[in-house]
Design a protein around this motif. Structure first.
Motif, short mmCIF file in Angstrom:
data_model
loop_
_atom_site.label_atom_id
_atom_site.label_comp_id
_atom_site.label_asym_id
_atom_site.label_seq_id
_atom_site.Cartn_x
_atom_site.Cartn_y
_atom_site.Cartn_z
N LYS A 1 0.83 -1.20 0.00
CA LYS A 1 0.00 0.00 0.00
C LYS A 1 0.87 1.25 0.00
N TYR A 2 1.97 1.22 0.76
CA TYR A 2 2.84 2.39 0.82
C TYR A 2 3.44 2.67 -0.55
N LYS A 3 3.89 1.62 -1.23
CA LYS A 3 4.49 1.80 -2.55
C LYS A 3 3.49 2.40 -3.53
N LEU A 4 2.27 1.91 -3.51
CA LEU A 4 1.24 2.42 -4.41
C LEU A 4 0.93 3.89 -4.10
N SER A 5 0.88 4.22 -2.83
CA SER A 5 0.64 5.60 -2.43
C SER A 5 1.80 6.49 -2.87
N TRP A 6 3.04 6.01 -2.69
CA TRP A 6 4.21 6.79 -3.09
C TRP A 6 4.20 7.04 -4.60
N LEU A 7 3.88 6.04 -5.38
CA LEU A 7 3.83 6.21 -6.83
C LEU A 7 2.74 7.19 -7.24
N SER A 8 1.63 7.17 -6.55
CA SER A 8 0.56 8.13 -6.82
C SER A 8 1.04 9.55 -6.50
N ARG A 9 1.74 9.70 -5.39
CA ARG A 9 2.28 11.02 -5.03
C ARG A 9 3.35 11.47 -6.02
N LEU A 10 4.16 10.54 -6.53
CA LEU A 10 5.15 10.89 -7.54
C LEU A 10 4.46 11.44 -8.77
N ARG A 11 3.41 10.77 -9.21
CA ARG A 11 2.68 11.25 -10.39
C ARG A 11 2.08 12.63 -10.12
N GLN A 12 1.51 12.82 -8.94
CA GLN A 12 0.94 14.12 -8.58
C GLN A 12 2.03 15.19 -8.57
N HIS A 13 3.20 14.84 -8.09
CA HIS A 13 4.33 15.78 -8.06
C HIS A 13 4.73 16.17 -9.49
N LEU A 14 4.82 15.18 -10.37
CA LEU A 14 5.16 15.48 -11.76
C LEU A 14 4.11 16.42 -12.38
N ASP A 15 2.85 16.11 -12.15
CA ASP A 15 1.76 16.93 -12.71
C ASP A 15 1.82 18.37 -12.18
N ALA A 16 2.19 18.52 -10.90
CA ALA A 16 2.17 19.84 -10.26
C ALA A 16 3.42 20.67 -10.55
N THR A 17 4.52 20.03 -10.89
CA THR A 17 5.78 20.77 -10.97
C THR A 17 6.39 20.86 -12.36
N CYS A 18 5.91 20.08 -13.29
CA CYS A 18 6.51 20.12 -14.63
C CYS A 18 5.51 19.63 -15.67
N SER A 19 5.96 19.65 -16.89
CA SER A 19 5.13 19.25 -18.02
C SER A 19 5.86 18.16 -18.78
N PRO A 20 5.15 17.30 -19.50
CA PRO A 20 5.83 16.30 -20.32
C PRO A 20 6.76 16.91 -21.36
N ALA A 21 6.58 18.20 -21.67
CA ALA A 21 7.46 18.88 -22.61
C ALA A 21 8.78 19.32 -21.96
N ASP A 22 8.85 19.24 -20.63
CA ASP A 22 10.08 19.60 -19.91
C ASP A 22 11.09 18.46 -20.00
N ASP A 23 12.34 18.80 -19.73
CA ASP A 23 13.41 17.79 -19.67
C ASP A 23 13.33 17.11 -18.30
N VAL A 24 12.79 15.90 -18.27
CA VAL A 24 12.58 15.20 -17.01
C VAL A 24 13.15 13.79 -17.10
N ILE A 25 13.92 13.42 -16.09
CA ILE A 25 14.37 12.03 -15.93
C ILE A 25 14.08 11.64 -14.49
N VAL A 26 13.40 10.52 -14.33
CA VAL A 26 13.09 9.97 -13.01
C VAL A 26 13.80 8.63 -12.93
N ALA A 27 14.61 8.45 -11.90
CA ALA A 27 15.40 7.23 -11.78
C ALA A 27 15.29 6.67 -10.38
N GLY A 28 15.37 5.35 -10.30
CA GLY A 28 15.40 4.76 -8.98
C GLY A 28 15.07 3.28 -8.96
#
Length: 140
Positions: A1-28
């Motif tokens: 459940k924690y992992k699923l919640s974290w991934l949901s928050r990661l997506r929300q963070h991406l939506d709130a802070t950048c655009s798919p047109a930005d230079d974005v790399i997410v690693a881990g």
């Protein structure tokens, strides 16, 4: 459940802070094998973490922001892994999973190469993960 919640928050963070047109790399280390071919024997992982549909869907939701699984740009085959259990000689038997990821937006640049450094996993006191490397030629 924690992992699923974290991934949901990661997506929300991406939506709130950048655009798919930005230079974005997410690693881990996501601890998710996105596809059956990313596991040495999917039958060994029935109903287990790392391969459950909710986990895979949550990772796909992050990618749906506009991120590419850079590994798949270079490798379509099965059997290439970034993690191996310490027990039972899993590394030497090829019993691993691809659970570490480098996700990139198309604008991040031209993807030049992707590698898994298996040699780092062969040392006397190695991690159970091998380093992954992405080479990118910036587009700007």
């Amino acid at each position: 459940k924690y992992k699923l919640s974290w991934l949901s928050r990661l997506r929300q963070h991406l939506d709130a802070t950048c655009s798919p047109a930005d230079d974005v790399i997410v690693a881990g280390d996501f601890n998710i094998a996105p596809d059956d071919r990313d596991v040495w024997d999917i039958k060994q992982f029935a109903n287990a973490t790392h391969v459950s549909q909710p986990e895979r869907d949550a990772l796909k939701n992050v990618c749906d922001f506009g991120m590419e699984d850079t590994f798949r740009k270079f490798h379509s085959e099965e059997g290439l892994h970034s993690w191996w259990d310490y027990r039972g000689g899993a590394f030497h038997r090829g019993h691993g999973m691809r659970i570490d990821h480098l996700l990139a937006s198309p604008s991040a640049g031209s993807l030049i190469s992707y590698s898994v450094d298996r040699d780092e996993r062969k040392g006397a006191l190695p991690s159970d993960h091998a380093p992954i490397t992405l080479t990118v030629q910036p587009s700007r």
